[in-house]
Design an enzyme around this catalytic site. Sequence first.
Site, PDB file in Angstrom:
ATOM      1  N   CYS A  21       0.825  -1.200   0.000  1.00  0.00           N
ATOM      2  CA  CYS A  21       0.000   0.000   0.000  1.00  0.00           C
ATOM      3  C   CYS A  21       0.861   1.252   0.000  1.00  0.00           C
ATOM      4  CB  CYS A  21      -0.915  -0.004   1.216  1.00  0.00           C
ATOM      5  SG  CYS A  21      -0.012   0.029   2.748  1.00  0.00           S
ATOM      6  N   ASP A  59       4.767 -32.725  -7.687  1.00  0.00           N
ATOM      7  CA  ASP A  59       5.981 -33.041  -6.956  1.00  0.00           C
ATOM      8  C   ASP A  59       5.563 -33.055  -5.486  1.00  0.00           C
ATOM      9  OD1 ASP A  59       8.702 -33.066  -6.062  1.00  0.00           O
ATOM     10  OD2 ASP A  59       8.483 -30.923  -5.690  1.00  0.00           O
TER      11      ASP A  59
END
Lengths: 764, 51
Positions: free
Chosen positions: A51, A458
Amino acid sequence: MTVCCAPGTEGAVELDRLRHALPSTEELILSSRTIQPGLRQTDLGVPGVYCGACISTIEKALHAFAEVERARVNLSTKRVSIVWKEQVDGRVTDPVDLVRTIVNATGYDAHLFTMADDAGDKLQRDLIRAVAVSGFAATNIMLLSVSVWSGADASTRDLFHWISAMIAAPALVYAGRFFYQSAWNAIRHGRTNMDVPIALAITLSYVVSLWETMHHGDHAWFDATVTLLFFLLIGRTLDHVMRDRARAAISGLARLSPRGAMVMLEDGGREYRPVEDIRPGDRLMIAAGERIPVDGEVESGRSDLDLSIVNGESAPVGVGPGGAVQGGTLNLTGSMVVRATAAARDSFLAEVILLMEAAEGGRARYRRIADRAAQLYSPAVHLLALIAFFSWGIFGGDWKQAMLVAVAVLIITCPCALGLAVPVVQVVAAGRLFRNGVMVKDGSAMERLAEIDTVLFDKTGTLTLGRPRLINAQEVKPAYFEIAGGLAVHSRHPLSQALHGSVPGAVTMFSGVSELPGQGLEARTEEGVYRLGNRVFACGSAAETGTASEVVLSLDEKELACFRFEDAIRPDAQNAVAALSDAEFATGILSGDRAPVVEALARRLDVALWRAELSPRDKVDAVEELGRNRNRVLMVGDGINDAPALAAAHVSIAPATAADVGRQAADFVFMHDSLNAVPLAIEVSKRAGRLIRQNFALAIGYNVFAVPIALAGYATPLIAAVAMSTSSIIVVANALRLNSMARTEIGLAPMGQAHTVPAEAKLA
Amino acid sequence: MNILVYFIPIALFLGGMGLLAFLWSLKSGQYEDMDGAAWRAIDDDDDRPPV
């Protein structure tokens, strides 16, 4: 400020502090560039900034340094660029201080990243410039054309046509060059793509209009020519902007392979050398927390190595003098001297890259939907225009009229809607994925993802987080928990960190804790000697060897407590795998880890097909075997050992914490921890695929109506302009439906929300 | 209709100014950080760039 940004941390990549320790001074200097004598610029990736408050905090903290010339945060690419003086008042600047300031000011990681090449950036700028130029030309010519259509005649009309011709000519050369180049490339190689009919249509319509203008004709097509160019360039630019945004976000992530290492020279001196300059036989100092740059052999020192990113092994492995180490592994606990046995280009990582390049092929052969459509579309259009020309010429006898009709056919059928049909949908889809933390490398990845039928995962780092988690916290007495936590805080070993992190209350304070790399921690106190580590170390040599994922606390070699760990499963792994099975995808696990660990996880996630202890080569073979059986495989993986399989698969996804080479090989990169990114990416890609087909249908349907009008000779420039704009607007509006569909998304939405930054939090 | 002799060049000139302004803003890097610019606009601090 940190409070303001705190909600963002959930959304930010959970960067493991241990893995991303501060870069060293030498590394920072090596990667900075001199912009003026005495001034250097360093670019850092700060994936956590979210921000406006982050911007001002970081910039203010940096400007407080006398050494900093200027500092600027780029919130879009999540980077900070700092220009700093090499020395102030005779004192040499240490750039690590600057990096530390960012980390301290915001609580976020700042790290180096590989500078992406600027070629894509330059092309994007050129495209935007071309859009601006063609947009300017299109609006001005359209104003003049409207006057002509509303009744300007004789010399006024001719004047307007001439002005239009003069505006259109430079615009065509400047903005049309992208299409001419691409069309020429295709024709030279004996192929045809979408750009061939485009290039032909804009050239022919311009030439005919010019000829008409010279002979005081009624109709000129300058407005259609330039508007067409404008619309098509918008499509092309959107395609680039999408790719560029993903590229910037991905290259902003931390680099996991080292840039250099400290080499111990013969005369006792030290020198920091780039990885490429390390020769076999060099002795390298590897401190705790550093990655080992090349393959080597331990000369002195003991430590634990984290191999997870290299071969999928989840438990850290101890090494001592004489032990072999692979390039890319992370040194966890002790410092070592390693003698290099291979140069970087012969190391494990280089082998993997070779394997990866060999595996690539399926992807290169893939042809984009738009190109496949063009293959059918452009011959049909050209044939139609040719038939119109000859039939009007032969049967009507007026070859000038025949030429006008042929040009009208080319303009009406020119794939304006088709050129927008694909990129607009893909940009909207990529934007949707982007908001959920999934980066799309390019549009073809989404087209390929929509086709898959098999998903292979994986294990370490993909289905699991590659971070240990304490599983028997309830069984341990709180008092021992506090003692163990007090010891564990002194170590960077992942098990110690996990143990310390899971202590509920305060921890016992110890002074004089020593760490014995590869064994554990020891504290001498009044009560006796506390030890925390593996069973042999804690309870003396009499004890039998325990498994790697347990830590024992002992007092004078008497066991007090045993802590058991397992690799934490990625949030939503279970949901994601179940969602994929429900959608009738075949799922499987390909892991380099030991069989019992893989089997346990496969059973827990209810995956029938699993294979363990695979080398990178084995993984590629498994993927290619499925490919030969006409299965389209999605590979999800993160390690260096997965990279070749990621490249071999039809399409691939990697988490942001993956090794660099894995991230580069993958088509999608997801930034959040949740594995729900995988079904979400598939779902959005499938919807995008459906919308693209709808758009094609709309564009073809429009042609069915418009072509007869053109063939009959009724298509005036006014009709062409209206028809072209309407079809483009319809196609774009249809693409935007993807966003409204997303809002009503069921099932997938809750997981996205949990990990994205809610709008309120950003503003809080 | 003679008025067109003035109006058309004026219209083109004004349009061209707009085009040049856009190309200049692109070149000077004003589109490089759209998200950051949105935040900087509502920043309470003094809005002069740091010296």
